[in-house]
Design an enzyme around this catalytic site. Structure first.
Site, short mmCIF file in Angstrom:
data_model
loop_
_atom_site.label_atom_id
_atom_site.label_comp_id
_atom_site.label_asym_id
_atom_site.label_seq_id
_atom_site.Cartn_x
_atom_site.Cartn_y
_atom_site.Cartn_z
N HIS A 82 -35.19 41.77 36.38
CA HIS A 82 -36.34 41.44 37.22
C HIS A 82 -36.48 39.95 37.45
O HIS A 82 -36.79 39.51 38.56
CB HIS A 82 -37.62 42.01 36.61
N HIS A 240 -38.28 49.73 44.10
CA HIS A 240 -37.96 49.15 42.81
C HIS A 240 -36.45 49.22 42.54
O HIS A 240 -35.89 48.30 41.94
CB HIS A 240 -38.71 49.84 41.67
N ASP A 244 -33.97 46.14 41.56
CA ASP A 244 -32.94 46.14 40.52
C ASP A 244 -31.57 45.77 41.08
O ASP A 244 -30.79 45.07 40.43
CB ASP A 244 -32.86 47.52 39.85
N HIS A 267 -28.63 50.68 36.99
CA HIS A 267 -27.98 49.48 36.47
C HIS A 267 -26.49 49.69 36.23
O HIS A 267 -25.66 48.83 36.54
CB HIS A 267 -28.65 49.04 35.17
#
Length: 319
Positions: A82, A240, A244, A267
């Site tokens: 973030h 969001h 990422d 991720h």
């Protein structure tokens, strides 16, 4: 601020919060760094000397619940994505990130607090050309039913992200995003991390997510959103995921010129695609502001290239 020059922070700014997994308080300070430094994490609060690590793809040692950076001595800082997204998204090239705990503070689950800290510190132009990694040909990674790819693109950096959750409240969401400081601040920075209540309970029982709460996460059960204040965007979950992506791909070390597409990603997939790109010297090159030919297979776009037109600086073998 001229986009064809590198940037750093004018001064320091500090935020304080808790680690999402440990639940313990942690302070993070953003500060200036010299030309070509990139993003450097400094872990303070350790016995003995502070430890530094360059935020790049080779420093990633785990991607299960967050992006974790470390070295031969072990993990150094977790949940780096973030703050990295905020720096890259706001157009900062070089910065020092001091953290006095094992995790970047989760804050409200988004990048908003880090954007505010960057704006408090101020952004200044440095006397060196901004450099980019330009994607020259497609690269792809597949992990189960998750698919991601980077492709040449004529308009700076774009993310096209699709999520598809079995949870009917989240379901399928798609968001296309062209990166600029304005669009990042307006459209992505405030999107919070999210999860389902049964997943949160399982993480708690395993000793993870001890700092997670309704103050820093969007939480769903099988039929509804549980946060009483509601969503910040109707499609906050996929936004969001875009946040990422910006943070995870910041680990390229330089801003990317390319199109990133992902389906059911996270991720682990983001990192796999970035590794695939960097592992193929024919798939990218470093360029500077100037004049350049379009790469083969580029994608037409109706937006201008971030930082102006660029020119080759040197090949990946000497980057």
């Amino acid at each position: 601020m001229k986009l064809n020059r590198q940037t750093t922070l004018r001064s320091q700014a500090t935020v304080t919060g808790v680690g999402v997994h440990s639940g313990l308080p942690v302070n993070l300070t953003l500060g200036p760094a010299p030309v070509d430094a990139g993003f450097i994490f400094v872990r303070t609060g350790l016995d003995g000397a502070d430890r530094e690590i360059q935020a790049n793809a080779s420093a990633v040692i785990a991607t299960d619940f967050a992006t974790v950076l470390g070295d031969c001595e072990g993990p150094l800082v977790s949940t780096a994505e973030h703050v990295l997204a905020a720096l890259r998204g706001m157009g900062v090239d070089n910065a020092v990130i001091e953290v006095d705990g094992p995790e970047v503070p989760i804050m409200d689950g988004s990048a908003a607090a880090f954007v505010a800290a960057i704006e408090q510190a101020g952004i200044v132009t440095q006397q060196a050309a901004r450099r980019f990694i330009q994607v020259l040909k497609p690269v792809k990674a597949v992990i189960g039913d998750s698919v991601g790819e980077l492709r040449p693109f004529a308009g700076g950096f774009r993310a096209e992200v699709e999520i598809d959750f079995a949870n009917p409240v989240i379901g399928r969401q798609v968001y296309n995003f062209d990166l600029s400081p304005e669009s990042f601040r307006r459209d992505v920075a405030r999107a919070r991390t999210f999860g389902c209540m049964n997943d949160v309970a399982r993480l708690w029982s395993a000793g993870f997510a001890l700092g997670a709460s309704f103050e820093n996460s969007v939480v769903f059960d099988d039929t509804r959103l549980l946060n009483t204040e509601g969503l910040r965007y109707s499609d906050e979950c996929v936004r969001h995921k875009v946040l990422d992506v910006v943070g995870d791909l910041a680990l390229a070390g330089l801003p990317l010129l390319g199109l990133y597409r992902s389906v059911r990603g996270g991720h682990k997939l983001n990192h796999a695609v970035l590794k695939a790109l960097l592992a193929d010297p024919s798939a990218w090159r470093v360029v500077e502001s100037g004049t350049a030919r379009r790469p083969r297979g580029y994608v037409e776009a109706g937006v201008g290239m971030v930082g102006g037109i660029v020119s080759p600086a040197y090949g990946p073998d000497v980057s």
